[in-house]
Design a protein around this motif. Structure first.
Motif, short mmCIF file in Angstrom:
data_model
loop_
_atom_site.label_atom_id
_atom_site.label_comp_id
_atom_site.label_asym_id
_atom_site.label_seq_id
_atom_site.Cartn_x
_atom_site.Cartn_y
_atom_site.Cartn_z
N ASP A 177 0.81 -1.22 0.00
CA ASP A 177 0.00 0.00 0.00
C ASP A 177 0.84 1.26 0.00
OD1 ASP A 177 0.89 -0.69 2.59
OD2 ASP A 177 -0.65 0.54 3.54
N LEU A 178 2.13 1.13 0.34
CA LEU A 178 2.99 2.30 0.48
C LEU A 178 4.35 2.02 -0.15
CD1 LEU A 178 2.17 3.09 4.21
CD2 LEU A 178 1.72 4.65 2.31
N LEU A 179 4.81 2.93 -0.98
CA LEU A 179 6.20 2.89 -1.42
C LEU A 179 7.10 3.25 -0.24
CD1 LEU A 179 5.74 4.71 -4.84
CD2 LEU A 179 6.02 2.25 -4.49
N ALA A 180 8.33 2.85 -0.32
CA ALA A 180 9.23 3.04 0.82
C ALA A 180 9.36 4.51 1.22
CB ALA A 180 10.60 2.44 0.50
N ASP A 181 9.55 5.39 0.26
CA ASP A 181 9.71 6.81 0.58
C ASP A 181 8.43 7.40 1.17
OD1 ASP A 181 12.36 6.94 -0.15
OD2 ASP A 181 11.95 7.67 -2.18
N GLU A 182 7.28 6.89 0.73
CA GLU A 182 6.02 7.37 1.27
C GLU A 182 5.89 6.98 2.75
OE1 GLU A 182 3.48 7.04 -2.93
OE2 GLU A 182 3.32 5.46 -1.42
N LEU A 183 6.26 5.76 3.07
CA LEU A 183 6.17 5.33 4.45
C LEU A 183 7.12 6.13 5.34
CD1 LEU A 183 5.17 3.56 6.69
CD2 LEU A 183 6.53 1.66 5.79
N VAL A 184 8.33 6.39 4.86
CA VAL A 184 9.27 7.21 5.64
C VAL A 184 8.72 8.62 5.82
CG1 VAL A 184 11.54 8.29 5.59
CG2 VAL A 184 11.30 5.86 5.02
N GLU A 185 8.10 9.17 4.79
CA GLU A 185 7.52 10.50 4.91
C GLU A 185 6.46 10.54 6.02
OE1 GLU A 185 5.03 13.67 2.11
OE2 GLU A 185 6.38 12.22 1.15
N LEU A 186 5.65 9.52 6.11
CA LEU A 186 4.64 9.46 7.16
C LEU A 186 5.29 9.35 8.54
CD1 LEU A 186 2.14 7.00 5.45
CD2 LEU A 186 1.71 9.42 5.94
N LEU A 187 6.29 8.48 8.66
CA LEU A 187 6.97 8.31 9.95
C LEU A 187 7.61 9.61 10.42
CD1 LEU A 187 8.74 4.89 9.35
CD2 LEU A 187 6.72 5.29 10.75
N GLU A 188 8.25 10.30 9.50
CA GLU A 188 8.93 11.54 9.88
C GLU A 188 7.93 12.64 10.22
OE1 GLU A 188 11.74 12.30 6.76
OE2 GLU A 188 13.19 10.85 7.58
N ALA A 189 6.76 12.61 9.57
CA ALA A 189 5.74 13.61 9.88
C ALA A 189 5.14 13.36 11.26
CB ALA A 189 4.65 13.59 8.81
N VAL A 190 4.92 12.10 11.61
CA VAL A 190 4.38 11.78 12.94
C VAL A 190 5.44 12.01 14.01
CG1 VAL A 190 3.42 9.95 14.40
CG2 VAL A 190 2.71 10.14 12.01
N ASP A 191 6.68 11.57 13.73
CA ASP A 191 7.84 11.82 14.59
C ASP A 191 7.57 11.36 16.03
OD1 ASP A 191 10.38 12.65 15.32
OD2 ASP A 191 9.75 14.72 15.71
N SER A 192 7.25 10.07 16.17
CA SER A 192 6.98 9.52 17.48
C SER A 192 7.84 8.29 17.72
CB SER A 192 5.50 9.12 17.60
OG SER A 192 5.28 8.32 18.75
N PRO A 193 8.37 8.12 18.93
CA PRO A 193 9.13 6.90 19.23
C PRO A 193 8.24 5.66 19.25
CG PRO A 193 8.80 8.19 21.22
CD PRO A 193 8.33 9.04 20.07
N ALA A 194 6.92 5.88 19.25
CA ALA A 194 5.98 4.76 19.28
C ALA A 194 5.53 4.34 17.89
CB ALA A 194 4.76 5.13 20.12
N LEU A 195 6.17 4.85 16.85
CA LEU A 195 5.79 4.48 15.48
C LEU A 195 7.03 4.16 14.67
CD1 LEU A 195 3.18 4.28 13.74
CD2 LEU A 195 3.81 6.50 12.77
N GLY A 196 7.08 2.94 14.17
CA GLY A 196 8.17 2.49 13.31
C GLY A 196 7.62 1.66 12.17
#
Length: 284
Positions: free
Chosen positions: A158-177
């Protein structure tokens, strides 16, 4: 890193049969039987799929936790197959995700794999996808952090690798990987090694999966069946080196979805995969 099995290897035995690709088995299984098989294979951990749980009562969860503890099995709780948050179009699914955070805690699982969506829910527009999904992941991460659980978002076709990283960096939480599935991005026609290199620094769980080209349309799921580790197109040794390089210390959870018809049954494919994984780790 701990060698593990994801219970999805036995999906057919829980009624999850890919139409036109698989046949249903002649019997059903329970999650306890999956745990028994994991013990028989001598693994160190299990990733347990939530749709396979027959009863989420406190008594049932306490009994399952005791079984895992007695066997010395590390564990990941896995929520959201097949569509999870619907790529942002199922905000109501957050309530179920929150409920399963409590299941993860009851089972002693510090990591919960989640699906943000699936191959059927991916929108054509990334801007739309990001807009709808990001606030749901933000709320999920806030709840997970408060409950002491890390959410690992699978790259679930459902997500390309760069898209998933973009989401993780936007959320910026230690509880999301990330739950790094080694093969799924090839099904999106993305270079799998590029995807693995991109996502490995964020890995909190894994699905070690090997796939190969088979027949039909490369954009269809059936074109890319699973094969035993080391017999397909995914560079498993390079993946393991990258995970070690980035300090990954979680489960190396073998996953088999639609098994190539030439590779026998689940048990033989799991056995061959675990043998390969043990040899490969010993040689790193």
């Amino acid at each position: 890193m701990q060698i593990a099995i994801d219970s999805y290897c036995y999906h057919r035995y829980f009624g999850e049969v890919y139409p036109g690709l698989e046949s249903p088995p002649d019997r059903r299984m329970t999650l306890d039987e999956v745990v028994d098989r994991a013990i028989a294979f001598g693994v160190e951990g299990v990733s347990l799929e939530s749709f396979m749980l027959d009863d989420a009562s406190p008594e049932r969860l306490a009994a399952l936790r005791r079984r895992l503890d007695q066997a010395g099995l590390a564990r990941v709780w896995a929520w959201g197959h097949p569509n999870g948050l619907g790529s942002g179009n199922r905000p109501e699914a957050l309530d179920d995700l929150f409920a399963h955070l409590e299941v993860a805690r009851a089972l002693g699982a510090g990591v919960m794999r989640i699906c943000a969506g699936g191959r059927r829910t991916r929108p054509a527009s990334w801007a739309e996808h990001r807009r709808d999904l990001l606030p749901l992941l933000q709320r999920a991460a806030e709840r997970a952090e408060a409950r002491g659980v890390v959410l690992a978002v699978e790259n679930h076709v459902d997500l390309l690798a760069d898209e998933l990283v973009e989401l993780l960096e936007a959320v910026d939480s230690p509880a999301l990987g990330v739950c790094l599935d080694t093969a799924n991005n090839l099904r999106l026609l993305e270079d799998p090694m590029v995807a693995i290199e991109t996502l490995a620094p964020y890995a909190r769980a894994t699905h070690l999966k090997d796939i190969t080209a088979y027949r039909g349309d490369p954009r269809s799921f059936g074109f890319w069946p699973s094969v035993p580790l080391g017999q397909g197109l995914i560079d498993i040794p390079a993946t393991l080196r990258l995970l070690r390089q980035h300090g990954y210390q979680g489960l190396l959870a073998l996953e088999i979805d639609y098994l190539h018809p030439a590779h026998g049954d689940e048990a033989s494919a799991i056995g061959a995969s675990l043998d390969y994984l043990r040899r490969t780790l010993a040689e790193l």
